[in-house]
Motif scaffolding. Structure first.
Motif, PDB file in Angstrom:
ATOM      1  N   LYS A 165     -98.082  74.839   2.226  1.00 55.55           N
ATOM      2  CA  LYS A 165     -97.083  75.125   3.245  1.00 55.55           C
ATOM      3  C   LYS A 165     -95.671  74.943   2.721  1.00 55.55           C
ATOM      4  O   LYS A 165     -94.715  75.347   3.367  1.00 55.55           O
ATOM      5  N   LEU A 166     -95.582  74.297   1.573  1.00 58.35           N
ATOM      6  CA  LEU A 166     -94.265  74.031   0.978  1.00 58.35           C
ATOM      7  C   LEU A 166     -94.023  74.882  -0.253  1.00 58.35           C
ATOM      8  O   LEU A 166     -93.161  74.559  -1.073  1.00 58.35           O
ATOM      9  N   SER A 167     -94.777  75.933  -0.368  1.00 55.87           N
ATOM     10  CA  SER A 167     -94.680  76.722  -1.592  1.00 55.87           C
ATOM     11  C   SER A 167     -93.275  77.280  -1.800  1.00 55.87           C
ATOM     12  O   SER A 167     -92.818  77.449  -2.934  1.00 55.87           O
ATOM     13  N   SER A 168     -92.600  77.526  -0.683  1.00 55.56           N
ATOM     14  CA  SER A 168     -91.253  78.084  -0.829  1.00 55.56           C
ATOM     15  C   SER A 168     -90.272  77.050  -1.387  1.00 55.56           C
ATOM     16  O   SER A 168     -89.193  77.414  -1.851  1.00 55.56           O
ATOM     17  N   LEU A 169     -90.668  75.778  -1.313  1.00 54.92           N
ATOM     18  CA  LEU A 169     -89.785  74.715  -1.806  1.00 54.92           C
ATOM     19  C   LEU A 169     -90.245  74.170  -3.159  1.00 54.92           C
ATOM     20  O   LEU A 169     -89.678  73.172  -3.647  1.00 54.92           O
ATOM     21  N   ALA A 170     -91.223  74.788  -3.728  1.00 54.82           N
ATOM     22  CA  ALA A 170     -91.845  74.232  -4.925  1.00 54.82           C
ATOM     23  C   ALA A 170     -90.837  74.020  -6.049  1.00 54.82           C
ATOM     24  O   ALA A 170     -90.851  72.973  -6.749  1.00 54.82           O
ATOM     25  N   ALA A 171     -89.957  74.988  -6.224  1.00 54.23           N
ATOM     26  CA  ALA A 171     -88.996  74.882  -7.334  1.00 54.23           C
ATOM     27  C   ALA A 171     -88.076  73.699  -7.140  1.00 54.23           C
ATOM     28  O   ALA A 171     -87.765  72.955  -8.100  1.00 54.23           O
ATOM     29  N   THR A 172     -87.657  73.466  -5.892  1.00 53.66           N
ATOM     30  CA  THR A 172     -86.752  72.349  -5.614  1.00 53.66           C
ATOM     31  C   THR A 172     -87.484  71.017  -5.732  1.00 53.66           C
ATOM     32  O   THR A 172     -86.970  70.040  -6.318  1.00 53.66           O
ATOM     33  N   LEU A 173     -88.677  71.008  -5.190  1.00 51.35           N
ATOM     34  CA  LEU A 173     -89.443  69.768  -5.229  1.00 51.35           C
ATOM     35  C   LEU A 173     -89.811  69.371  -6.658  1.00 51.35           C
ATOM     36  O   LEU A 173     -89.953  68.174  -6.973  1.00 51.35           O
TER      37      LEU A 173
END
Lengths: 325, 164
Positions: B64-72
């Protein structure tokens, strides 16, 4: 031959009505060059005097044009313009012998002569009824074509026939059929079937005489010019519609329905509720898009603001208040 | 009753033509109004909060957080799990409270907003700690990230979106 016949014919034309004389004339005609062109069996049975006079005229030199023409087999038309010898009772003698038979026209037509009086009396009516023999029918048709007055007469007779038919129809109704009675009277066993009748014979006869004839175009042009296009006429309903009026009314109704809501529409008095507004996709704020206005925290807490170094990195507020999660 | 012939013809036609216009005139406002122009300022601002559990050890990012993966991936944690997600539409001066654990609550208040930015106050409270209160001014339709450290057990990440 003419030397022997002429004295006999003169005697016959003069009124001598002796059967022996007539027999001698018949024998002379039968053995002479006229035999091929004339039917001696039927000659001198209608107007003996006239026929004898005509034969005298034809056979006597120098007026023997017909005999000479036949003798030479030239076939050139002969002139019958010479007056007949009057007063000779030859015809009467022949009629007394064989009864009334009209043969002169047939004979003359057969030998290629087209005398004015070759057609029998009443020939126009016979022509209209198609009762003439083929040779006379052609002769009669040619004569009709030459003389406008005859065409007028022919039309009048045709009109009489049409008027008669119309009169019968008026009196007896359109279903009257005369043919059945006529067929019975003339001995046909079946009025619907005429033995020997073949409609193709007419077409073949026309083709034989005139070649291939295509009259379809002219006939159809004539028919189409005067004909009305067939129409399918449905029974008009009781509630039939006046379409022009209905069309105007329909347009008026459509215009009214389109304009009416605009004229009566209520403009919303309040601004639209934007509470349901769906925000655009949210991205992390760049360094110049966010500012920490103030931070307050206790003595045991640690707060650190990590400013992004690149445009795609987020601003991060690190908070450690000393408590467990 | 038997309508006169013209009426029987016109009435259905008129109704068929009038139906769309009438419906348009009487229908309620759409549930989702057309997006407003940026110059327009809605009365409320949508504040969306995603609570993410971050731990050391383990591996992977919640799908569900794939869109934030780069930031995370830049954070000093190994795994990330979305544990809570809430969204609020609040007007200026309004506030909401979001419990994110048994003893911790996050209070969000919209101070003000205009056509370009919003002023948001965020207060972290814990039964066993002093509150941390902050105020940020953030451009509309932008987000920022808070990391609440929890000792060696990891952290809670709060991604706060301010959209309008």
């Amino acid at each position: 031959m003419t030397d022997r016949l002429l004295p006999l014919l003169v005697r016959l034309a003069a009124g001598e009505n002796d059967p022996a004389l007539i027999a001698q004339i018949r024998a002379g005609l039968a053995t002479g060059p006229l035999a091929a062109a004339m039917d001696v069996d039927v000659l001198f049975v209608d107007d003996v005097t006239g026929d004898a006079a005509a034969l005298i005229d034809m056979l006597s030199p120098p007026g023997g044009l017909l005999g000479e023409a036949i003798a030479r087999e030239a076939g050139e038309p002969a002139s019958l313009g010479e007056p007949f010898a009057p007063g000779l009772p030859i015809g009467d003698a022949l009629r007394a012998e064989a009864g009334t038979v009209e043969v002169a026209a047939g004979v003359l037509v057969a030998v290629g002569v087209t005398p004015v009086d070759a057609l029998p009396e009443g020939w126009i009516s016979a022509l209209l009824d198609r009762a003439l023999p083929t040779q006379l029918h052609v002769l009669a048709a040619e004569r009709v074509m030459r003389e406008p007055t005859l065409r007028h007469t022919l039309r009048q007779m045709a009109d009489v026939g049409r008027e008669v038919r119309e009169g019968i129809t008026r009196e007896a109704g359109p279903t009257v059929s005369l043919w059945a009675g006529v067929a019975k009277e003339i001995g046909l066993p079946d009025a619907e079937e005429v033995v020997g009748w073949d409609g193709s014979l007419i077409r073949e006869a026309v083709v034989t005489t005139a070649g291939r004839v295509d009259v379809t175009t002219k006939v159809m042009d004539t028919i189409r010019r005067d004909a009305r296009a067939p129409e399918l006429l449905d029974e008009e309903p009781a509630n039939s519609v006046n379409w022009p009026v209905m069309l105007v009314l329909a347009f008026a109704a459509a215009a009214l329905m389109v304009l009416l809501p605009r004229l009566t529409a209520v403009v919303p008095a309040v601004a639209p509720d934007l509470s349901g507004f769906v925000a655009q996709p949210v991205a992390f704020a760049a360094a110049d898009e966010i500012n920490v206005d103030r931070i307050q925290y206790g003595g045991n807490a640690t707060v650190y603001v990590e400013t992004p170094e690149s445009a795609d990195a987020p601003l991060i507020l690190w908070i450690d208040d000393g408590a467990n999660l | 009753m038997r309508w006169p012939t013209p009426i029987r013809w016109i009435l259905p036609l008129a109704l068929s033509l009038a139906a769309p216009a009438s419906a348009l005139a009487q229908q309620p406002p759409p549930a989702h109004p057309a997006p407003v122009m940026p110059s327009e300022v809605p009365a409320k601002v949508e504040i969306r909060v995603q609570v993410i559990r971050a731990t050391k050890g383990g591996a992977g990012v919640d799908p569900k957080l794939s869109s934030l993966a780069a930031t995370l991936a830049k954070l000093p944690f190994d795994s990330f799990t979305l544990v809570q997600e809430e969204s609020y539409r609040i007007a200026d001066g309004a506030a909401v409270e979001l419990p994110i654990s048994s003893k911790r609550v996050v209070r969000l208040r919209l101070g003000s907003h205009n056509s370009t930015e919003a002023r948001v106050e965020v207060t972290y409270t814990h039964e066993d700690a002093d509150p941390v209160d902050m105020q940020v001014s953030i451009k509309r339709n932008r987000a920022f990230l808070s990391v609440l450290k929890g000792g060696d057990n990891g952290a809670l990440l709060l991604k706060i979106d301010v959209g309008y």
